[in-house]
Motif scaffolding. Sequence first.
Motif, PDB file in Angstrom:
ATOM      1  N   ARG A 236       0.899  -1.104  -0.053  1.00 30.37           N
ATOM      2  CA  ARG A 236       0.090   0.110  -0.060  1.00 30.37           C
ATOM      3  C   ARG A 236       0.756   1.160   0.018  1.00 30.37           C
ATOM      4  NH1 ARG A 236      -5.277   1.010   0.959  1.00 30.37           N
ATOM      5  NH2 ARG A 236      -5.603  -1.317   1.528  1.00 30.37           N
TER       6      ARG A 236
ATOM      7  N   GLN B 250      -0.086   3.273 -11.645  1.00 31.12           N
ATOM      8  CA  GLN B 250      -1.087   2.329 -12.087  1.00 31.12           C
ATOM      9  C   GLN B 250      -0.272   1.528 -13.194  1.00 31.12           C
ATOM     10  OE1 GLN B 250      -4.490   4.907 -12.999  1.00 31.12           O
ATOM     11  NE2 GLN B 250      -5.868   3.383 -12.024  1.00 31.12           N
TER      12      GLN B 250
ATOM     13  N   GLU C 258      -3.426   0.090  -7.806  1.00 36.32           N
ATOM     14  CA  GLU C 258      -4.690   0.630  -7.966  1.00 36.32           C
ATOM     15  C   GLU C 258      -5.262   1.370  -6.888  1.00 36.32           C
ATOM     16  OE1 GLU C 258      -6.480  -0.105 -10.858  1.00 36.32           O
ATOM     17  OE2 GLU C 258      -4.765  -1.131 -11.525  1.00 36.32           O
ATOM     18  N   PRO C 259      -5.942   2.440  -7.361  1.00 35.06           N
ATOM     19  CA  PRO C 259      -6.402   3.510  -6.372  1.00 35.06           C
ATOM     20  C   PRO C 259      -7.418   2.786  -5.353  1.00 35.06           C
ATOM     21  CG  PRO C 259      -7.225   3.964  -8.370  1.00 35.06           C
ATOM     22  CD  PRO C 259      -6.274   2.683  -8.825  1.00 35.06           C
ATOM     23  N   GLU C 260      -7.350   3.129  -4.259  1.00 35.80           N
ATOM     24  CA  GLU C 260      -8.450   2.560  -3.019  1.00 35.80           C
ATOM     25  C   GLU C 260      -8.867   3.850  -2.230  1.00 35.80           C
ATOM     26  OE1 GLU C 260      -7.488  -0.434   0.155  1.00 35.80           O
ATOM     27  OE2 GLU C 260      -8.021  -1.630  -1.615  1.00 35.80           O
ATOM     28  N   GLY C 261     -10.046   4.108  -2.101  1.00 31.36           N
ATOM     29  CA  GLY C 261     -10.574   5.065  -1.143  1.00 31.36           C
ATOM     30  C   GLY C 261     -10.515   6.540  -1.796  1.00 31.36           C
TER      31      GLY C 261
ATOM     32  N   GLU D 243      -4.878   6.494  -1.677  1.00 32.85           N
ATOM     33  CA  GLU D 243      -4.051   5.440  -1.309  1.00 32.85           C
ATOM     34  C   GLU D 243      -4.290   4.509  -2.543  1.00 32.85           C
ATOM     35  OE1 GLU D 243      -5.112   3.503   2.383  1.00 32.85           O
ATOM     36  OE2 GLU D 243      -4.772   5.301   3.553  1.00 32.85           O
ATOM     37  N   MET D 244      -3.296   3.605  -2.623  1.00 28.64           N
ATOM     38  CA  MET D 244      -3.338   2.730  -3.836  1.00 28.64           C
ATOM     39  C   MET D 244      -2.635   1.530  -3.422  1.00 28.64           C
ATOM     40  SD  MET D 244      -2.045   5.153  -7.040  1.00 28.64           S
ATOM     41  CE  MET D 244      -2.796   4.154  -8.209  1.00 28.64           C
ATOM     42  N   VAL D 245      -2.829   0.391  -4.160  1.00 34.52           N
ATOM     43  CA  VAL D 245      -2.593  -1.020  -3.531  1.00 34.52           C
ATOM     44  C   VAL D 245      -2.082  -1.623  -4.929  1.00 34.52           C
ATOM     45  CG1 VAL D 245      -3.124  -3.198  -2.269  1.00 34.52           C
ATOM     46  CG2 VAL D 245      -4.174  -0.791  -1.443  1.00 34.52           C
TER      47      VAL D 245
END
Length: 150
Positions: A112, A124, A129-132, A144-146
């Motif tokens: 993360r 990306q 991948e974006p999250e939130g 945040e990205m994971v």
Amino acid sequence: MKIQWQLKSFEELTPHQLYQLLRLRSEVFVVEQQCIFLDMDNKDQHCFHLLGWKGELLAASTRLVPPGISYPEMSIGRVVSSPQVRGTGIGRELMEVSVKACYELWGNAPIRIGAQCYLEKFYQSLGFEPEGEIYLEDGIPHIEMVKMPS
């Protein structure tokens, strides 16, 4: 461009390396981005530091954060490249080496990051991948990205 990569725990950093690391982070995050914040947040001592040297110049660096320090997952932070080497592909190489080092240190698990929004497409392209929701950190929009393990 040939970069010499070193991965060191905080305790393994020499005074010269630590000075160069903190100087580069201050040059970019505080001066160039005009962001007044306390870079030294007491996390460095628990992390590994990836240093990319071009001769005597610290050209790029990341902070590899163990799970449970910034997020439940392992993380890559303080991603920085020297203005002297930008546009050479060093940012991509820095992140590729950082991801590989995270997997070697802590296994094949999610990573993360808290990414500056203007770099979302770059991250990306590396599998994050974006999250939130978008949030402000020190006045700069982040998301945040994971990256899930392959």
